[in-house]
Design a protein around this motif. Structure first.
Motif, PDB file in Angstrom:
ATOM      1  N   VAL A   1      11.605   4.130  -4.279  1.00 37.43           N
ATOM      2  CA  VAL A   1      11.311   3.192  -3.459  1.00 37.43           C
ATOM      3  C   VAL A   1      11.648   3.726  -1.856  1.00 37.43           C
ATOM      4  CG1 VAL A   1      11.658   0.835  -2.423  1.00 37.43           C
ATOM      5  CG2 VAL A   1      11.437   1.156  -4.697  1.00 37.43           C
ATOM      6  N   ALA A   2      12.791   4.066  -1.934  1.00 34.51           N
ATOM      7  CA  ALA A   2      13.492   4.561  -0.623  1.00 34.51           C
ATOM      8  C   ALA A   2      12.687   5.871  -0.071  1.00 34.51           C
ATOM      9  CB  ALA A   2      15.089   5.215  -0.653  1.00 34.51           C
ATOM     10  N   LEU A   3      12.172   6.697  -0.926  1.00 34.18           N
ATOM     11  CA  LEU A   3      11.480   7.971  -0.443  1.00 34.18           C
ATOM     12  C   LEU A   3       9.964   7.562   0.138  1.00 34.18           C
ATOM     13  CD1 LEU A   3      11.797  11.129  -3.233  1.00 34.18           C
ATOM     14  CD2 LEU A   3      12.530  10.697  -0.758  1.00 34.18           C
ATOM     15  N   ALA A   4       9.507   6.665  -0.505  1.00 32.47           N
ATOM     16  CA  ALA A   4       8.200   5.995   0.014  1.00 32.47           C
ATOM     17  C   ALA A   4       8.338   5.379   1.201  1.00 32.47           C
ATOM     18  CB  ALA A   4       7.793   4.684  -1.214  1.00 32.47           C
ATOM     19  N   PHE A   5       9.250   4.634   1.578  1.00 29.12           N
ATOM     20  CA  PHE A   5       9.608   3.696   2.896  1.00 29.12           C
ATOM     21  C   PHE A   5      10.030   4.940   3.988  1.00 29.12           C
ATOM     22  CE2 PHE A   5      10.351  -0.562   0.644  1.00 29.12           C
ATOM     23  CZ  PHE A   5       8.977  -0.453   0.465  1.00 29.12           C
TER      24      PHE A   5
ATOM     25  N   ILE B   1       4.667  16.112   3.368  1.00 26.97           N
ATOM     26  CA  ILE B   1       5.211  17.242   2.657  1.00 26.97           C
ATOM     27  C   ILE B   1       6.744  17.838   2.630  1.00 26.97           C
ATOM     28  CG2 ILE B   1       4.961  19.834   2.752  1.00 26.97           C
ATOM     29  CD1 ILE B   1       2.154  19.787   3.801  1.00 26.97           C
ATOM     30  N   PHE B   2       7.244  17.679   3.801  1.00 28.44           N
ATOM     31  CA  PHE B   2       8.702  17.750   4.023  1.00 28.44           C
ATOM     32  C   PHE B   2       9.583  16.599   3.333  1.00 28.44           C
ATOM     33  CE2 PHE B   2      12.594  16.538   6.452  1.00 28.44           C
ATOM     34  CZ  PHE B   2      13.386  17.778   6.050  1.00 28.44           C
ATOM     35  N   ILE B   3       9.294  15.354   3.247  1.00 34.07           N
ATOM     36  CA  ILE B   3      10.171  14.347   2.471  1.00 34.07           C
ATOM     37  C   ILE B   3       9.774  14.448   1.223  1.00 34.07           C
ATOM     38  CG2 ILE B   3      10.331  11.730   2.476  1.00 34.07           C
ATOM     39  CD1 ILE B   3      11.632  13.142   5.111  1.00 34.07           C
ATOM     40  N   GLY B   4       8.699  14.634   0.786  1.00 34.28           N
ATOM     41  CA  GLY B   4       8.370  14.827  -0.719  1.00 34.28           C
ATOM     42  C   GLY B   4       8.910  15.824  -1.253  1.00 34.28           C
ATOM     43  N   LEU B   5       8.874  17.059  -0.587  1.00 29.59           N
ATOM     44  CA  LEU B   5       9.581  18.216  -1.131  1.00 29.59           C
ATOM     45  C   LEU B   5      11.216  17.844  -1.214  1.00 29.59           C
ATOM     46  CD1 LEU B   5       7.417  21.057   0.127  1.00 29.59           C
ATOM     47  CD2 LEU B   5       7.483  20.308  -2.208  1.00 29.59           C
TER      48      LEU B   5
ATOM     49  N   PHE C   1       1.073   9.033   0.878  1.00 29.46           N
ATOM     50  CA  PHE C   1       0.156   9.548  -0.150  1.00 29.46           C
ATOM     51  C   PHE C   1       0.561  11.138  -0.238  1.00 29.46           C
ATOM     52  CE2 PHE C   1      -3.713  11.900  -1.295  1.00 29.46           C
ATOM     53  CZ  PHE C   1      -3.892  11.326  -2.495  1.00 29.46           C
ATOM     54  N   THR C   2       0.755  11.722   0.647  1.00 28.70           N
ATOM     55  CA  THR C   2       1.146  13.271   0.557  1.00 28.70           C
ATOM     56  C   THR C   2       2.610  13.471   0.361  1.00 28.70           C
ATOM     57  OG1 THR C   2      -0.278  13.592   2.542  1.00 28.70           O
ATOM     58  CG2 THR C   2       1.405  15.337   2.050  1.00 28.70           C
ATOM     59  N   GLY C   3       3.480  12.419   0.652  1.00 30.09           N
ATOM     60  CA  GLY C   3       4.849  12.583   0.060  1.00 30.09           C
ATOM     61  C   GLY C   3       4.825  12.440  -1.529  1.00 30.09           C
ATOM     62  N   GLY C   4       4.055  11.291  -1.961  1.00 32.03           N
ATOM     63  CA  GLY C   4       4.115  11.195  -3.361  1.00 32.03           C
ATOM     64  C   GLY C   4       3.574  12.300  -4.347  1.00 32.03           C
ATOM     65  N   LEU C   5       2.398  12.859  -3.649  1.00 31.26           N
ATOM     66  CA  LEU C   5       1.933  14.268  -4.215  1.00 31.26           C
ATOM     67  C   LEU C   5       2.971  15.279  -4.407  1.00 31.26           C
ATOM     68  CD1 LEU C   5      -1.612  14.639  -2.667  1.00 31.26           C
ATOM     69  CD2 LEU C   5      -1.144  14.233  -5.042  1.00 31.26           C
ATOM     70  N   PHE C   6       3.728  15.435  -3.513  1.00 27.50           N
ATOM     71  CA  PHE C   6       4.650  16.564  -3.438  1.00 27.50           C
ATOM     72  C   PHE C   6       6.119  16.111  -4.033  1.00 27.50           C
ATOM     73  CE2 PHE C   6       1.976  18.175  -0.350  1.00 27.50           C
ATOM     74  CZ  PHE C   6       1.983  19.706  -0.428  1.00 27.50           C
ATOM     75  N   ALA C   7       6.289  15.016  -4.080  1.00 34.16           N
ATOM     76  CA  ALA C   7       7.502  14.486  -4.719  1.00 34.16           C
ATOM     77  C   ALA C   7       7.373  14.467  -6.216  1.00 34.16           C
ATOM     78  CB  ALA C   7       7.909  13.176  -4.480  1.00 34.16           C
TER      79      ALA C   7
ATOM     80  N   LEU D   1       0.938  -1.131  -0.045  1.00 34.27           N
ATOM     81  CA  LEU D   1       0.073  -0.081  -0.176  1.00 34.27           C
ATOM     82  C   LEU D   1       0.889   1.314  -0.047  1.00 34.27           C
ATOM     83  CD1 LEU D   1      -2.894   1.273   0.213  1.00 34.27           C
ATOM     84  CD2 LEU D   1      -2.909   1.205   2.589  1.00 34.27           C
ATOM     85  N   VAL D   2       1.858   1.090   0.677  1.00 31.95           N
ATOM     86  CA  VAL D   2       2.861   2.542   0.708  1.00 31.95           C
ATOM     87  C   VAL D   2       3.404   2.611  -0.732  1.00 31.95           C
ATOM     88  CG1 VAL D   2       5.389   3.240   1.520  1.00 31.95           C
ATOM     89  CG2 VAL D   2       3.587   2.127   3.395  1.00 31.95           C
ATOM     90  N   LEU D   3       3.951   1.734  -1.491  1.00 34.93           N
ATOM     91  CA  LEU D   3       4.405   1.898  -2.542  1.00 34.93           C
ATOM     92  C   LEU D   3       3.165   2.405  -3.761  1.00 34.93           C
ATOM     93  CD1 LEU D   3       6.688  -1.159  -3.064  1.00 34.93           C
ATOM     94  CD2 LEU D   3       7.193   1.327  -2.502  1.00 34.93           C
ATOM     95  N   THR D   4       1.892   1.796  -3.354  1.00 31.27           N
ATOM     96  CA  THR D   4       0.966   2.083  -4.345  1.00 31.27           C
ATOM     97  C   THR D   4       0.454   3.645  -4.103  1.00 31.27           C
ATOM     98  OG1 THR D   4       0.155  -0.172  -4.483  1.00 31.27           O
ATOM     99  CG2 THR D   4      -1.283   1.490  -5.026  1.00 31.27           C
ATOM    100  N   LEU D   5       0.290   4.066  -2.875  1.00 31.09           N
ATOM    101  CA  LEU D   5       0.019   5.284  -2.510  1.00 31.09           C
ATOM    102  C   LEU D   5       0.912   6.148  -2.874  1.00 31.09           C
ATOM    103  CD1 LEU D   5      -1.344   4.875   1.055  1.00 31.09           C
ATOM    104  CD2 LEU D   5      -2.801   5.465  -0.826  1.00 31.09           C
ATOM    105  N   PHE D   6       2.269   5.887  -2.755  1.00 27.76           N
ATOM    106  CA  PHE D   6       3.317   6.925  -3.188  1.00 27.76           C
ATOM    107  C   PHE D   6       3.254   7.152  -4.846  1.00 27.76           C
ATOM    108  CE2 PHE D   6       7.530   8.668  -3.866  1.00 27.76           C
ATOM    109  CZ  PHE D   6       7.864   9.453  -2.849  1.00 27.76           C
TER     110      PHE D   6
END
Length: 427
Positions: free
Chosen positions: A231-235, A202-206, A253-259, A66-71
């Motif tokens: 993969v690393a960013l998502a985890f 937001i922080f990790i994604g940006l 999910f939020t991290g994926g949006l901002f990344a 789910l983490v990978l899919t959401l991101f």
């Protein structure tokens, strides 16, 4: 016992792979094959309690999936870039999604009178998100207008992330009634889970997206490590949020949006990543789901089958039609988009996460049977009807005028490859 699971799953991967190109235009899809493989494995008696849905190994697998899919789904959809094509998915998410939850709750309360309204609401929430993977045969088929493909693609890519905070809230409130947790404690818990999850994302994604974007631009990262970096960013996002008290899935999910926003040219890399690393995990989840559906079949009654049918039809299609009111889209489009709201990975994962926390055995069994029946029916019904209904809808679109909103020219939103799901991309 675990060796048997690995053996059967690996054999299914190899067997499906050997003929995957030959069956691209058929109604057979990979989720069908792996659910059947799981059903056969479970029916043969290869189900050990220590490897049930509540076991830690299974939980870790589905959480990572789910983490990978959401991101990746969130990162793939660069909303600022594709802002001109979001009017239809905005209707689906802002109007159709809440109405689907309400309709699903009403249907659950009617068919399962033993449920409280809060329990019926949780069941409806679990079955609201649509599956981006199961929707790929539509999203990748050029017989369907780009604007409609974009709508299904964006909706299925975002609705699981939108639903998750509500899932967390309802599950927390439901368990607070059982354990008599104070209202103040629940509010603090929700603020931590949602607030810290969003801030971490937001922080990790940006930050992560900026670092990767700079490294890629300077030629420092090989293609392999670009995918592994994602993969690393998502985890990192998921794990860090959990460590500080936030919800890791909301953060992913939020991290994926901002990344995705920071890394302007990331689309193709995200697709490659999802194909190579993410899809094997998704197929494993469908295989595990099939195994434990075999244990649920003896308890399946007409009420669960009926709920599955209305979940895929009335509960989904009527809210979609309502959300399209005033859009000038043709009636055929409303029914087409309404039908193709398959339930799959997100519902399976939300079910497993709920089972980890629910203390009521009766409710746990009810939602297991209801979700199991709906996802199983969706995997086969949507897989079988995809190509015939695409053909009928394409014929209807060809008869529409050039000014029809369905034919409006917009930029196509990137989607995952459909090869692993068994359908060919039409040119």
């Amino acid at each position: 016992m675990i060796e048997v699971y690995i053996l059967v799953f690996s054999f299914a991967v190899l067997a499906f792979g050997l003929i995957s190109h030959r069956i691209e235009r058929m109604v057979i899809t990979a989720p069908m094959v792996f659910v059947i493989a799981g059903l056969l494995t479970g029916s043969a008696g290869y189900v050990a309690p220590e490897y049930g849905l509540g076991q830690d190994l299974v939980l870790i697998l589905v959480e990572l999936t789910l983490v990978l899919t959401l991101f990746t789904d969130a990162a793939r959809i660069n909303l600022p870039r594709h802002w001109g094509t979001v009017s239809i998915p905005a209707r689906l998410l802002a109007i159709g999604l809440p109405l689907t939850i309400v309709a699903g709750m009403a249907g659950a309360a009617f068919l399962f009178p033993g449920l409280t309204l809060l329990e019926a609401l949780l069941l409806a929430i679990i079955l609201t998100p649509t599956d981006a993977g199961l929707a790929l045969p539509i999203v990748n088929n050029r017989l369907v207008p780009v604007r409609i493909r974009n709508a299904i693609n964006i909706e299925s890519g975002l609705n699981d992330g939108i639903v998750f905070p509500l899932f967390v809230i309802v599950l927390a409130v439901l368990e607070s009634e059982i354990f008599s947790i104070s209202t103040g404690s629940i509010l603090t818990f929700l603020l931590e889970q949602v607030g810290l999850g969003v801030l971490t994302g937001i922080f990790i994604g940006l930050a992560g997206g900026w670092l990767m974007s700079r490294a890629i631009g300077r030629g420092w990262m090989t293609p392999t490590y670009q995918r592994l970096g994602l993969v690393a960013l998502a985890f990192i996002t998921w794990a860090l949020a959990g460590e500080i008290g936030g919800n890791g899935f909301i953060a992913a999910f939020t991290g994926g949006l901002f990344a995705g926003y920071v890394m302007k040219a990331m689309g193709k890399k995200v697709i490659d990543f999802a194909e190579a690393e993410g899809q094997l995990l998704i197929l494993a989840v469908f295989f595990i789901f099939g195994i434990f559906m075999a244990t649920l079949l003896p308890g399946m009654t007409w009420q669960y089958v009926a709920y599955a049918v209305i979940s895929l039809t009335l509960v989904r299609m009527i809210p979609v039609k309502i959300s399209f009111a005033g859009s000038h889209l043709r009636p055929q489009t409303g029914w087409f988009v309404g039908w193709f709201g398959p339930r799959g990975l997100a519902s399976i994962v939300l079910l497993i996460l709920a089972l980890q926390q629910l203390s009521s055995d009766a409710f746990s069994r009810t939602i297991s049977l209801a979700v199991g029946a709906t996802v199983t029916l969706s995997v086969f019904a949507h897989g079988i009807t995809t190509m015939p209904l695409i053909g009928r809808y394409a014929k209807a679109v060809s008869g529409m005028s050039a000014e029809a909103p369905e034919k409006e020219e917009v930029e196509e939103v990137p989607a995952r490859s459909s090869v692993i799901f068994g359908h060919h991309k039409e040119d």
